[in-house]
Enzyme design. Structure first.
Site, short mmCIF file in Angstrom:
data_model
loop_
_atom_site.label_atom_id
_atom_site.label_comp_id
_atom_site.label_asym_id
_atom_site.label_seq_id
_atom_site.Cartn_x
_atom_site.Cartn_y
_atom_site.Cartn_z
N SER A 184 21.80 -16.72 -10.36
CA SER A 184 22.13 -18.13 -10.20
C SER A 184 22.88 -18.62 -11.42
O SER A 184 22.68 -18.12 -12.53
CB SER A 184 20.85 -18.94 -10.02
OG SER A 184 20.17 -18.96 -11.26
N LYS A 185 23.71 -19.63 -11.18
CA LYS A 185 24.57 -20.07 -12.28
C LYS A 185 23.79 -20.78 -13.38
O LYS A 185 24.30 -21.00 -14.45
CB LYS A 185 25.72 -20.93 -11.76
CG LYS A 185 25.33 -22.28 -11.22
CD LYS A 185 26.58 -23.03 -10.78
CE LYS A 185 26.20 -24.35 -10.14
NZ LYS A 185 27.29 -24.99 -9.43
N ARG A 186 22.54 -21.10 -13.11
CA ARG A 186 21.72 -21.70 -14.17
C ARG A 186 21.34 -20.67 -15.22
O ARG A 186 21.02 -21.02 -16.34
CB ARG A 186 20.46 -22.31 -13.58
CG ARG A 186 20.79 -23.56 -12.82
CD ARG A 186 19.60 -24.45 -12.66
NE ARG A 186 20.06 -25.73 -12.17
CZ ARG A 186 19.27 -26.76 -11.95
NH1 ARG A 186 18.00 -26.67 -12.21
NH2 ARG A 186 19.76 -27.90 -11.52
N ARG A 222 24.65 -23.34 -22.34
CA ARG A 222 23.49 -22.44 -22.28
C ARG A 222 23.31 -21.68 -23.59
O ARG A 222 22.21 -21.51 -24.09
CB ARG A 222 23.70 -21.43 -21.15
CG ARG A 222 22.89 -21.73 -19.92
CD ARG A 222 22.73 -20.50 -19.04
NE ARG A 222 23.97 -19.78 -18.90
CZ ARG A 222 24.85 -20.02 -17.92
NH1 ARG A 222 24.60 -20.91 -17.01
NH2 ARG A 222 25.98 -19.33 -17.86
#
Ligand code: GLU
Length: 500
Positions: free
Chosen positions: A252-254, A468
């Site tokens: 997932s892009k998170r 991030r």
């Protein structure tokens, strides 16, 4: 039989590495068998589909070298290849199911269905459509439809028993019919849902093998039933394993960059990315790690895919990409590739307005704007020190910004500015303080060209990755804190519109 496979992306966002992964296996299978590989755009979700996303997906797959034989851009004998242009076809087939008694009209309003679900939850049941539309006689339903009452068309589904799906990699899969909803096939606006359009198109486009991600297994019973209702032979199903983050959660892009554009912009070679995707659940007979698309094709065997969840590990990809650069690019090719990557007019153009008025000589470009071409900025200890913000403030700002940007569809300067200045107010910071940690995270230094313009030039993928990276540098938020903040965020932002 001529093998025909397809990739059927929904153009609702960035070109996902999962799409490239599934495309690669479809491509190899079709080529290996002298067949055709088709690209179909599944844009029945009119609210979320965009032409910009479609173009990015096509471009990304082309960049990787996965050329299709038929598709919306190249045409072909079984077009149109964009579902939004095939509306009448689906309406006719939905009518056929109605006439056969395999589907029914349902006039329940959204409020009614909401109340139904709430009552089911209150009784401790799993919420599902309760079949209320079946209580109407066909004549009454026709009369109400003729009066123009809004309604959907749903498929009938057996109430009991078990559906058996045969999957090329997994053998027989059993799914109780009780778990299968009476799926909407045609929405009130006359548009089909994914399920109807997908089955009708796979049939009309002569698809012989449906090779897709494992998340679609739960749709297979509905599809199998539709094939039966129509009296069509069902293509062979093969569900590929889902790509996973290193912690084994769904990619997932998170947690990981998932856009192919990110990998392109970071300077990965398409050969290396394809090679890496080819190692997801599959391997060469001699287990060698580095191989070209042509080599993969020569050795390809779909039955050697292992269904266990392969981990997409960026560090491993880095290693492989380094090998491709060192071993496969001579100095000339290296120069050509670097120029094609970023040192060209097209890539420089959007950055020029940010740089030109701020320099006196060209050598000033690198210290001022080097961050536009770099990967992750090197963050020194104390990089985030600020007179009005402590570490927790910085983490809070970075975390909320990162979440807010995940939900931002329009990545131009004004919407970016509006979203983040609103967020600053909502979180109780002055904009100037709020942007300070963002400058550091995104440009590596508080002194850089205007933040929002720089974010536009960098694009969502690199910005997300840097946020991030900064959060990791600061140690991030505790689980408890993140949970609390997510609640706060939900209150700050209106929910996004979803599909069925
Ligand atoms: N449109 C679906 C997707 O976005 C296609 C699923 C399928 O291959 O059936 O992945």
């Amino acid at each position: 039989m001529t093998v025909r496979t397809r990739i059927a992306p929904s153009p609702t966002g960035d070109p996902h590495v999962g799409t490239a992964y599934v495309a690669l296996f479809n491509y190899c299978f079709a080529r290996k068998h002298g067949g055709h590989f088709i690209l179909r755009i599944e844009d029945t979700d009119r609210a979320r589909s965009t032409r910009a996303s479609e173009l990015m997906i096509l471009e990304a797959l082309r960049w990787l070298g996965l050329q299709w034989d038929e598709g919306p851009d190249v045409g072909g004998p079984r077009g149109p290849y964009r579902q939004s242009e095939r509306g009448d076809i689906y309406r006719d087939y939905a009518q056929q199911l109605l006439a056969q008694g395999d589907a029914f009209r349902c006039f329940a309003t959204a409020d009614e269905l909401d109340a139904m679900r709430r009552a089911q939850i209150a009784r401790g049941e799993t919420p599902r459509y309760d079949g209320r539309g079946l209580l109407l006689s066909a004549a009454e339903a026709e009369a109400r439809a003729a009066r123009g009452e809004p309604h959907v068309i749903r498929m009938k589904v057996p109430a009991e028993g078990v559906c058996r799906i045969s999957d090329r990699l997994r053998g027989e899969i059993e799914i109780p019919w009780a778990q299968v909803d009476m799926q909407v096939l045609l929405k009130a606006d006359g548009m089909p849902t994914y399920h109807l359009a997908n089955v009708v198109d796979d049939h009309l486009m002569g698809i012989t093998h449906v090779i897709r991600g494992e998340e679609w297994i739960s749709s297979a019973p509905k599809h199998q039933l539709l094939y039966r209702y129509f009296g069509w032979a069902m293509p062979e199903l093969c569900h590929l394993p889902l790509l996973r983050n290193p912690d084994h959660s769904k990619l997932s892009k998170r947690k990981n960059p998932t856009s192919i554009n990110y990998y392109r912009d970071m300077g990965y070679l398409p050969e290396a990315l394809l090679n890496y995707l080819g190692r997801m659940g599959w391997s060469m007979p001699d287990e060698r790690e580095k191989f070209s698309l042509a080599e993969m094709l020569a050795a390809f065997d779909l039955d050697r895919v292992r269904p266990g969840g392969p981990v997409f590990d960026v560090e491993k990809l880095d290693w492989l990409n380094g090998r491709w650069i060192r071993e496969d690019l001579d100095e000339r090719a290296f120069a050509d590739r670097v120029a094609a990557w970023a040192f060209n007019r097209e890539r420089l153009a959007p950055a020029i307005p940010l740089i030109k008025d701020r320099i006196e000589k060209f050598t000033d470009i690198v210290p001022l704007a080097g961050f536009l071409l770099a990967g992750m900025p090197a963050l020194a200890d104390g990089a985030f020190a600020h007179k009005h913000l402590d570490r927790d403030d910085c983490v809070r700002i970075l975390q909320f910004t990162s979440w807010r940007l995940d939900a931002l569809a329009d990545w131009r300067r004004d919407p970016l500015f509006a979203a983040l200045s609103e967020l600053a107010v909502a979180l109780g910071y002055k904009l100037r303080d709020f942007t300070a940690p963002l400058y550091v995270a995104i440009a590596g230094t508080p002194a850089a060209p205007p933040l929002f313009d720089a974010m536009v030039v960098l694009g969502p993928d690199l910005v997300r990755a840097r946020l991030r990276h900064a959060l990791a540098h600061l140690g991030g938020a505790s689980k408890k804190q993140a949970k609390q903040w997510q609640k706060e965020l939900a209150e700050l932002t209106a929910p996004e519109a979803g599909e069925e």
